[in-house]
Design a protein around this motif. Structure first.
Motif, PDB file in Angstrom:
ATOM      1  N   GLU A  10       3.502   0.998  -3.343  1.00  0.00           N
ATOM      2  CA  GLU A  10       2.978   0.954  -4.696  1.00  0.00           C
ATOM      3  C   GLU A  10       1.589   1.563  -4.790  1.00  0.00           C
ATOM      4  O   GLU A  10       0.998   1.574  -5.857  1.00  0.00           O
ATOM      5  CB  GLU A  10       2.922  -0.482  -5.211  1.00  0.00           C
ATOM      6  CG  GLU A  10       4.001  -1.388  -4.634  1.00  0.00           C
ATOM      7  CD  GLU A  10       4.749  -2.157  -5.705  1.00  0.00           C
ATOM      8  OE1 GLU A  10       4.111  -2.965  -6.388  1.00  0.00           O
ATOM      9  OE2 GLU A  10       5.984  -1.933  -5.848  1.00  0.00           O
ATOM     10  N   GLY A  11       1.079   1.996  -3.671  1.00  0.00           N
ATOM     11  CA  GLY A  11      -0.230   2.628  -3.704  1.00  0.00           C
ATOM     12  C   GLY A  11      -1.387   1.657  -3.648  1.00  0.00           C
ATOM     13  O   GLY A  11      -2.497   2.027  -3.315  1.00  0.00           O
ATOM     14  N   GLU A  12      -1.132   0.403  -3.985  1.00  0.00           N
ATOM     15  CA  GLU A  12      -2.209  -0.585  -3.874  1.00  0.00           C
ATOM     16  C   GLU A  12      -1.640  -1.958  -3.579  1.00  0.00           C
ATOM     17  O   GLU A  12      -0.491  -2.258  -3.890  1.00  0.00           O
ATOM     18  CB  GLU A  12      -3.040  -0.623  -5.147  1.00  0.00           C
ATOM     19  CG  GLU A  12      -2.242  -0.957  -6.380  1.00  0.00           C
ATOM     20  CD  GLU A  12      -3.120  -1.058  -7.627  1.00  0.00           C
ATOM     21  OE1 GLU A  12      -4.317  -0.725  -7.554  1.00  0.00           O
ATOM     22  OE2 GLU A  12      -2.590  -1.477  -8.683  1.00  0.00           O
ATOM     23  N   ARG A  45      -2.654  -5.722  -4.317  1.00  0.00           N
ATOM     24  CA  ARG A  45      -3.572  -6.637  -4.973  1.00  0.00           C
ATOM     25  C   ARG A  45      -3.227  -8.071  -4.652  1.00  0.00           C
ATOM     26  O   ARG A  45      -2.085  -8.405  -4.369  1.00  0.00           O
ATOM     27  CB  ARG A  45      -3.491  -6.450  -6.490  1.00  0.00           C
ATOM     28  CG  ARG A  45      -4.061  -5.134  -6.910  1.00  0.00           C
ATOM     29  CD  ARG A  45      -3.426  -4.653  -8.174  1.00  0.00           C
ATOM     30  NE  ARG A  45      -4.408  -3.835  -8.898  1.00  0.00           N
ATOM     31  CZ  ARG A  45      -5.408  -4.331  -9.597  1.00  0.00           C
ATOM     32  NH1 ARG A  45      -5.576  -5.636  -9.723  1.00  0.00           N
ATOM     33  NH2 ARG A  45      -6.255  -3.520 -10.198  1.00  0.00           N
ATOM     34  N   PHE A  95      -7.202  -3.584   1.641  1.00  0.00           N
ATOM     35  CA  PHE A  95      -6.955  -2.470   2.541  1.00  0.00           C
ATOM     36  C   PHE A  95      -6.954  -2.952   3.976  1.00  0.00           C
ATOM     37  O   PHE A  95      -7.545  -3.990   4.278  1.00  0.00           O
ATOM     38  CB  PHE A  95      -8.035  -1.404   2.336  1.00  0.00           C
ATOM     39  CG  PHE A  95      -8.056  -0.890   0.923  1.00  0.00           C
ATOM     40  CD1 PHE A  95      -7.296   0.206   0.560  1.00  0.00           C
ATOM     41  CD2 PHE A  95      -8.802  -1.560  -0.047  1.00  0.00           C
ATOM     42  CE1 PHE A  95      -7.282   0.651  -0.757  1.00  0.00           C
ATOM     43  CE2 PHE A  95      -8.785  -1.120  -1.372  1.00  0.00           C
ATOM     44  CZ  PHE A  95      -8.033  -0.018  -1.726  1.00  0.00           C
ATOM     45  N   THR A 124     -11.606  -5.772   1.532  1.00  0.00           N
ATOM     46  CA  THR A 124     -11.285  -5.927   0.112  1.00  0.00           C
ATOM     47  C   THR A 124     -12.276  -5.138  -0.733  1.00  0.00           C
ATOM     48  O   THR A 124     -13.442  -5.033  -0.397  1.00  0.00           O
ATOM     49  CB  THR A 124     -11.383  -7.395  -0.326  1.00  0.00           C
ATOM     50  OG1 THR A 124     -12.761  -7.792  -0.298  1.00  0.00           O
ATOM     51  CG2 THR A 124     -10.602  -8.293   0.588  1.00  0.00           C
ATOM     52  N   LYS A 125     -11.739  -4.588  -1.805  1.00  0.00           N
ATOM     53  CA  LYS A 125     -12.600  -4.002  -2.826  1.00  0.00           C
ATOM     54  C   LYS A 125     -12.202  -4.708  -4.105  1.00  0.00           C
ATOM     55  O   LYS A 125     -11.161  -4.398  -4.687  1.00  0.00           O
ATOM     56  CB  LYS A 125     -12.344  -2.504  -2.951  1.00  0.00           C
ATOM     57  CG  LYS A 125     -12.583  -1.743  -1.650  1.00  0.00           C
ATOM     58  CD  LYS A 125     -12.474  -0.244  -1.872  1.00  0.00           C
ATOM     59  CE  LYS A 125     -12.579   0.514  -0.559  1.00  0.00           C
ATOM     60  NZ  LYS A 125     -12.310   1.968  -0.736  1.00  0.00           N
ATOM     61  N   LEU A 130       0.839  -1.193   0.000  1.00  0.00           N
ATOM     62  CA  LEU A 130       0.000   0.000   0.000  1.00  0.00           C
ATOM     63  C   LEU A 130       0.879   1.249   0.000  1.00  0.00           C
ATOM     64  O   LEU A 130       0.651   2.199  -0.731  1.00  0.00           O
ATOM     65  CB  LEU A 130      -0.874  -0.025   1.259  1.00  0.00           C
ATOM     66  CG  LEU A 130      -2.401  -0.072   1.148  1.00  0.00           C
ATOM     67  CD1 LEU A 130      -2.904  -0.638  -0.158  1.00  0.00           C
ATOM     68  CD2 LEU A 130      -2.984  -0.825   2.327  1.00  0.00           C
ATOM     69  N   ARG A 149      -9.885  -3.763  -6.817  1.00  0.00           N
ATOM     70  CA  ARG A 149      -9.304  -2.507  -6.356  1.00  0.00           C
ATOM     71  C   ARG A 149      -8.258  -2.784  -5.284  1.00  0.00           C
ATOM     72  O   ARG A 149      -7.664  -1.864  -4.747  1.00  0.00           O
ATOM     73  CB  ARG A 149     -10.374  -1.590  -5.773  1.00  0.00           C
ATOM     74  CG  ARG A 149     -11.547  -1.299  -6.699  1.00  0.00           C
ATOM     75  CD  ARG A 149     -11.136  -0.314  -7.785  1.00  0.00           C
ATOM     76  NE  ARG A 149     -10.642   0.936  -7.231  1.00  0.00           N
ATOM     77  CZ  ARG A 149     -11.409   1.934  -6.781  1.00  0.00           C
ATOM     78  NH1 ARG A 149     -12.703   1.822  -6.817  1.00  0.00           N
ATOM     79  NH2 ARG A 149     -10.873   3.049  -6.325  1.00  0.00           N
ATOM     80  N   GLY A 150      -8.078  -4.041  -4.958  1.00  0.00           N
ATOM     81  CA  GLY A 150      -7.030  -4.368  -4.016  1.00  0.00           C
ATOM     82  C   GLY A 150      -7.508  -4.552  -2.587  1.00  0.00           C
ATOM     83  O   GLY A 150      -8.701  -4.569  -2.299  1.00  0.00           O
TER      84      GLY A 150
END
Lengths: 153, 153
Positions: free
Chosen positions: B48-50, B52, B89, B82-83, B45, B86-87
């Motif tokens: 890499e910002g996300e 997955r 969280f 989870t989304k 997170l 969208r990965g």
DNA sequence: ACTATAATTTAGCAGACACTAAGTTTTGGA
DNA sequence: TCCAAAACTTAGTGTCTGCTAAATTATAGT
């Protein structure tokens, strides 16, 4: 999250390397229980003359049936032999595992003591740490001990 | 058995204490995987910002289906959300676990480096050791670092 | 807009380790 | 000698962590 300034970038390792670490980790976890049993059997054999399933169960904090099942696996893997009502014994392979485990265990305990842990905690923590220290780490611990046992402080 | 002079008596601890160590050990093992996942999610997170599932799978060295199953447990335990597509969280609880895990991880790495390990091995070993060092051990590591980072050698 | 590709989920299976409960021995004391 | 207590085994479960294979579903490139 909190006031921390994000510590270090610590860019993630390449995926393959990263995976290798975890895979290695999982392997260590798998052999850990076998080593604990074998180590305990060796200790009981040496200290009390015999290693019975009941005692293993009591000392491992586990039901007798669990010991039976685990010992069956150890037997299948050629580490242990059983003589019903006469206790458990180690095969040569089992003895090799046991003495390696004990050497690691004692090295880790001595190291933890040298680093300032109380004996009680050193013993308890060694139980977990001994299975996850690589050869290189153990070598480093040994070097550290050599240096610090000669020249304390 | 071999020429060894029987090392030390090292009389076995009382059965209850002995069992307590192993029980504690088993608990640490159980939370270890959860911590590894959460820690990795936090890192991804941040870096890499996300985060997955595919990446987790690749980095953990595990099949995607395994990640799905494990993440389902983490979700059940309130650590992850989870989304889809969208990965993943972290919940506040997950973030707490992650930052505690990271703090431990970094402390262990620094300690291993201070004790003479190469960075590569320090990273790899920390992965396993961080889950098995008690608070007392971590405190001892921190003391050691404080002393040795100020006054090297 | 469509569709191929990539990501994710579902289904079904296996093995390790733990549990309880209910048998089986075996041993050892009366 | 006999038999109760202790030790051990068996049966049946459950959870976790993996796996493969087979759907789904979403995204993105044409």
């Amino acid at each position: 999250m909190s006031g921390m300034p994000r510590a270090s970038p610590r860019s993630l390792p390449p995926p393959e390397d990263h995976a290798a670490r975890f895979t290695q980790q999982r392997e260590a976890d798998r052999s850990a229980i076998a080593e604990d049993y074998v180590e305990l059997i060796a200790d009981l054999l040496q200290e009390e003359g015999e290693a019975r399933a009941v005692d293993i169960a009591r000392r491992m904090g586990v039901a007798q049936a669990t010991v039976a099942a685990t010992v069956a696996r150890l037997q299948r893997d050629g580490l242990v032999e059983t003589k019903p009502y006469r206790g458990l014994f180690l095969t040569p392979a089992g003895q090799a595992v046991a003495s390696a485990a004990r050497a690691r265990h004692e090295l880790v305990v001595r190291f933890l003591l040298a680093v300032g842990l109380d004996p009680e905690t050193a013993e308890a923590d060694a139980e977990g740490l001994e299975h996850h220290a690589s050869e290189k780490a153990l070598a480093a611990f040994a070097r550290f001990l050599a240096k610090h046992e000669a020249d304390p402080k």
